[in-house]
Motif scaffolding. Structure first.
Motif, short mmCIF file in Angstrom:
data_model
loop_
_atom_site.label_atom_id
_atom_site.label_comp_id
_atom_site.label_asym_id
_atom_site.label_seq_id
_atom_site.Cartn_x
_atom_site.Cartn_y
_atom_site.Cartn_z
N ASN A 28 -11.36 -5.43 -6.09
CA ASN A 28 -11.37 -4.53 -4.84
C ASN A 28 -12.35 -3.39 -5.26
OD1 ASN A 28 -9.44 -5.50 -3.22
ND2 ASN A 28 -7.47 -4.74 -4.31
N SER A 29 -13.37 -3.54 -5.89
CA SER A 29 -14.16 -2.56 -6.33
C SER A 29 -15.17 -2.15 -5.13
CB SER A 29 -14.94 -3.13 -7.42
OG SER A 29 -15.89 -4.11 -7.34
N LYS A 30 -15.54 -1.02 -5.44
CA LYS A 30 -16.59 -0.55 -4.03
C LYS A 30 -17.93 -0.85 -4.45
CE LYS A 30 -13.16 1.90 -2.12
NZ LYS A 30 -12.57 1.38 -1.10
N ILE A 31 -18.78 -1.17 -3.54
CA ILE A 31 -19.98 -1.33 -3.48
C ILE A 31 -20.94 -0.04 -3.84
CG2 ILE A 31 -22.21 -2.13 -2.43
CD1 ILE A 31 -20.53 -4.09 -0.81
N LYS A 32 -21.43 -0.17 -4.95
CA LYS A 32 -22.22 1.05 -5.68
C LYS A 32 -23.68 0.76 -5.68
CE LYS A 32 -18.50 3.49 -7.43
NZ LYS A 32 -17.98 4.17 -6.36
N SER A 33 -23.93 -0.63 -5.96
CA SER A 33 -25.34 -1.09 -6.02
C SER A 33 -25.64 -2.36 -5.07
CB SER A 33 -25.40 -1.52 -7.50
OG SER A 33 -24.79 -2.61 -7.89
#
Length: 172
Positions: A28-33
């Motif tokens: 469930n990690s957010k998109i940062k790159s």
């Protein structure tokens, strides 16, 4: 001609091996790159992807775009990295240091924005270490985790659909 055919056959075999052994990240990690692979013959507007990155809350310094040119050997100044078939050898060997650096970077998301059936583009999508791969409709559905069925020239539709699905998946 024989060497070109051998190179193509070995790259197809290598791509199939990569796709069969592909591990799909589920988190469930957010998109940062964000990484983007595109065909310069189909898309020639780099600013679209900067606006897309801003739209999904990715900072400009966390965006990297590479362009593929099947015919041109010169590198336009407006692309960060532009490559051609000569930068890829047999069995997926990458000859370009910048291209290898792009592939080794573990992006949170990779957008494969092309519809052409170029083996080199598919190979780069398969070789990328990105956690979540997004693409527009292609013949091989094993390449991407999320496929948005749009045409290359319908970028605004792609942008809206991408935002909708990333919100549903809790990625942004």
């Amino acid at each position: 001609m024989i060497l070109k055919g051998f190179k193509e056959k070995s790259n197809k075999k290598y791509l199939n091996k990569i796709l069969l052994n592909r591990y799909v990240y589920v988190d469930n990690s957010k998109i940062k790159s964000l990484g983007v692979i595109l065909n310069i013959d189909e898309v020639d507007d780099f600013e679209r992807f900067r606006s897309l990155a801003a739209y999904i809350n990715v900072r400009p310094n966390r965006l990297k775009v590479i362009a593929y040119s099947p015919t041109k050997s010169e590198k336009p100044n407006f692309w960060e990295v532009c490559f051609n078939p000569k930068d890829i050898g047999c069995r997926g060997a990458i000859k370009n240091i910048e291209l290898q650096s792009f592939l080794d970077t573990p992006y949170d998301a990779l957008i494969s924005y092309y519809t052409s059936e170029e083996l080199e583009l598919k190979l780069l999508t398969g070789l990328s270490k990105a956690k979540f791969k997004i693409g527009i409709l292609q013949t091989d559905s094993r390449l991407n985790d999320l496929i948005i069925k749009t045409k290359v020239n319908e970028f605004n539709v792609f942008k809206k659909e991408l935002f909708k699905y990333l919100t549903i998946l809790n990625k942004i």
